[in-house]
Scaffold this motif. Structure first.
Motif, PDB file in Angstrom:
ATOM      1  N   TRP A  85       0.832  -1.208   0.000  1.00  0.00           N
ATOM      2  CA  TRP A  85       0.000   0.000   0.000  1.00  0.00           C
ATOM      3  C   TRP A  85       0.867   1.259   0.000  1.00  0.00           C
ATOM      4  N   ARG A 123       1.252   4.066  -3.014  1.00  0.00           N
ATOM      5  CA  ARG A 123       0.925   5.478  -2.785  1.00  0.00           C
ATOM      6  C   ARG A 123       2.066   6.401  -3.187  1.00  0.00           C
ATOM      7  N   TYR A 139      -9.580  -4.174  -1.318  1.00  0.00           N
ATOM      8  CA  TYR A 139      -8.368  -3.557  -1.854  1.00  0.00           C
ATOM      9  C   TYR A 139      -7.953  -4.248  -3.161  1.00  0.00           C
ATOM     10  N   ASP A 156      -8.178   1.436  -9.826  1.00  0.00           N
ATOM     11  CA  ASP A 156      -8.597   2.673  -9.158  1.00  0.00           C
ATOM     12  C   ASP A 156      -7.614   2.961  -8.022  1.00  0.00           C
ATOM     13  N   ALA A 179      -6.861   5.762  -6.426  1.00  0.00           N
ATOM     14  CA  ALA A 179      -7.354   6.630  -5.353  1.00  0.00           C
ATOM     15  C   ALA A 179      -8.107   5.823  -4.306  1.00  0.00           C
ATOM     16  N   LYS A 180      -8.976   4.922  -4.751  1.00  0.00           N
ATOM     17  CA  LYS A 180      -9.735   4.117  -3.800  1.00  0.00           C
ATOM     18  C   LYS A 180      -8.846   3.081  -3.120  1.00  0.00           C
ATOM     19  N   ARG A 181      -7.834   2.594  -3.834  1.00  0.00           N
ATOM     20  CA  ARG A 181      -6.859   1.690  -3.186  1.00  0.00           C
ATOM     21  C   ARG A 181      -6.172   2.402  -2.028  1.00  0.00           C
ATOM     22  N   SER A 182      -5.820   3.654  -2.250  1.00  0.00           N
ATOM     23  CA  SER A 182      -5.138   4.430  -1.209  1.00  0.00           C
ATOM     24  C   SER A 182      -6.008   4.576   0.022  1.00  0.00           C
ATOM     25  N   THR A 183      -7.275   4.872  -0.189  1.00  0.00           N
ATOM     26  CA  THR A 183      -8.197   5.066   0.941  1.00  0.00           C
ATOM     27  C   THR A 183      -8.453   3.767   1.688  1.00  0.00           C
ATOM     28  N   ILE A 184      -8.817   2.727   0.943  1.00  0.00           N
ATOM     29  CA  ILE A 184      -9.125   1.442   1.589  1.00  0.00           C
ATOM     30  C   ILE A 184      -7.876   0.837   2.212  1.00  0.00           C
ATOM     31  N   TRP A 201      -5.445   2.486   3.704  1.00  0.00           N
ATOM     32  CA  TRP A 201      -5.235   3.147   4.995  1.00  0.00           C
ATOM     33  C   TRP A 201      -6.107   2.511   6.074  1.00  0.00           C
ATOM     34  N   ILE A 202      -7.374   2.312   5.763  1.00  0.00           N
ATOM     35  CA  ILE A 202      -8.298   1.696   6.721  1.00  0.00           C
ATOM     36  C   ILE A 202      -7.878   0.261   7.031  1.00  0.00           C
TER      37      ILE A 202
END
Length: 268
Positions: free
Chosen positions: A24, A28, A95, A103, A105-110, A112-113
């Motif tokens: 991840w 990023r 992920y 995608d 951007a969504k990989r980055s967000t998910i 992190w969580i």
């Protein structure tokens, strides 16, 4: 060897956490990981996660009732481990889907969580063993050991695959050498505390020192440190063979160390 399922589960779960955070973070910070390679690494975490969950159930007397473990979430670290680790593996699935969809951007967000949930899962796993009834486990060394395994194995796993695929040149040697040095300090402090502790703790140290696995662990640990230190000092050593061999040697070392963790524990 009756604790073998727990050894496999804890090692795999910690490897997955360290590897996932590494993938991840690199995704990023650096472009260049292809969809095919991202899917390969992410799917490998899903497979290892599935294996770890199946293996962990082998330790239960009634594996088909494993779902009941989540019922005591409010008071049990085991329930929290099951809940958070299950959520961690489930989030890796999402992920992976965003790798498939390309995608970023969504990989980055998910991601992190997922990383936060994974850290909580490993923390919960360590807390299960930090109990006064077993002096050798009841200390911060257990917590350090679980997270250090993540940092030792996970990044090397990802770096080796990236090197094999020839996509992103990641110099993981510096992090690995530093983590090995911290691990050595933690191990020294751990055994010092055992020898200065209760009779049960002293007995754990004696059993460990007299076990052949302990000495094999030391040799493999030193071998991995040497390889990675040479890699850190000389870029010519930063290649597929070094990362792959170092990972394999450290995997053996960590596996033996975790086996001793369970096998030499003495109850009060």
């Amino acid at each position: 060897m009756h604790d073998l399922p727990l050894v496999i589960f804890t090692i795999l779960s910690q490897l997955i956490l360290g590897g996932f955070v590494t993938l991840w973070w690199i995704d990023r910070k650096k472009a260049g990981i292809s969809r095919k390679t991202g899917l390969l690494i992410s799917n490998s975490f899903l497979i290892l996660g599935g294996v770890s969950l199946l293996v962990s159930m082998l330790h239960l007397g009634q594996p088909f009732f494993a779902y009941r473990a989540i019922l005591n979430f409010g008071v049990s670290w085991l329930s929290r481990e099951v809940t958070f680790y299950g959520a961690f593996v489930g989030l890796i699935l999402f992920y992976t889907w965003f790798w498939y969809k390309e995608d970023r951007a969504k990989r980055s967000t998910i991601g992190w969580i997922t990383s936060i949930i994974g850290v909580i899962a490993i923390f919960s796993s360590a807390k299960i063993y930090m109990i006064p009834a077993i002096p050798a486990w009841d200390g911060v060394s257990t917590l350090f050991a679980f997270f250090l395994t993540s940092v030792l194995l996970g990044p090397l796993f990802v770096a080796a695959i990236l090197a094999i695929r020839g996509e992103v040149n990641v110099n993981i040697s510096g992090l690995s050498v530093l983590t090995l040095a911290v691990t050595a300090v933690v191990m020294a402090g751990y055994f010092s505390s055992l020898l200065a502790g209760l009779p049960e703790a002293v007995e754990t140290a004696r059993l460990t020192f007299n076990h052949i696995f302990f000495w094999i662990r030391l040799v493999t640990f030193a071998a991995a440190f040497t390889l990675l230190f040479l890699s850190y000092k000389n870029s010519k050593w930063q290649n597929v063979k070094i990362y792959s061999v170092a990972f394999a040697v450290l995997l053996v070392s960590e596996f033996l160390g975790r086996l001793l963790f369970y096998e030499t524990a003495i109850h009060l």
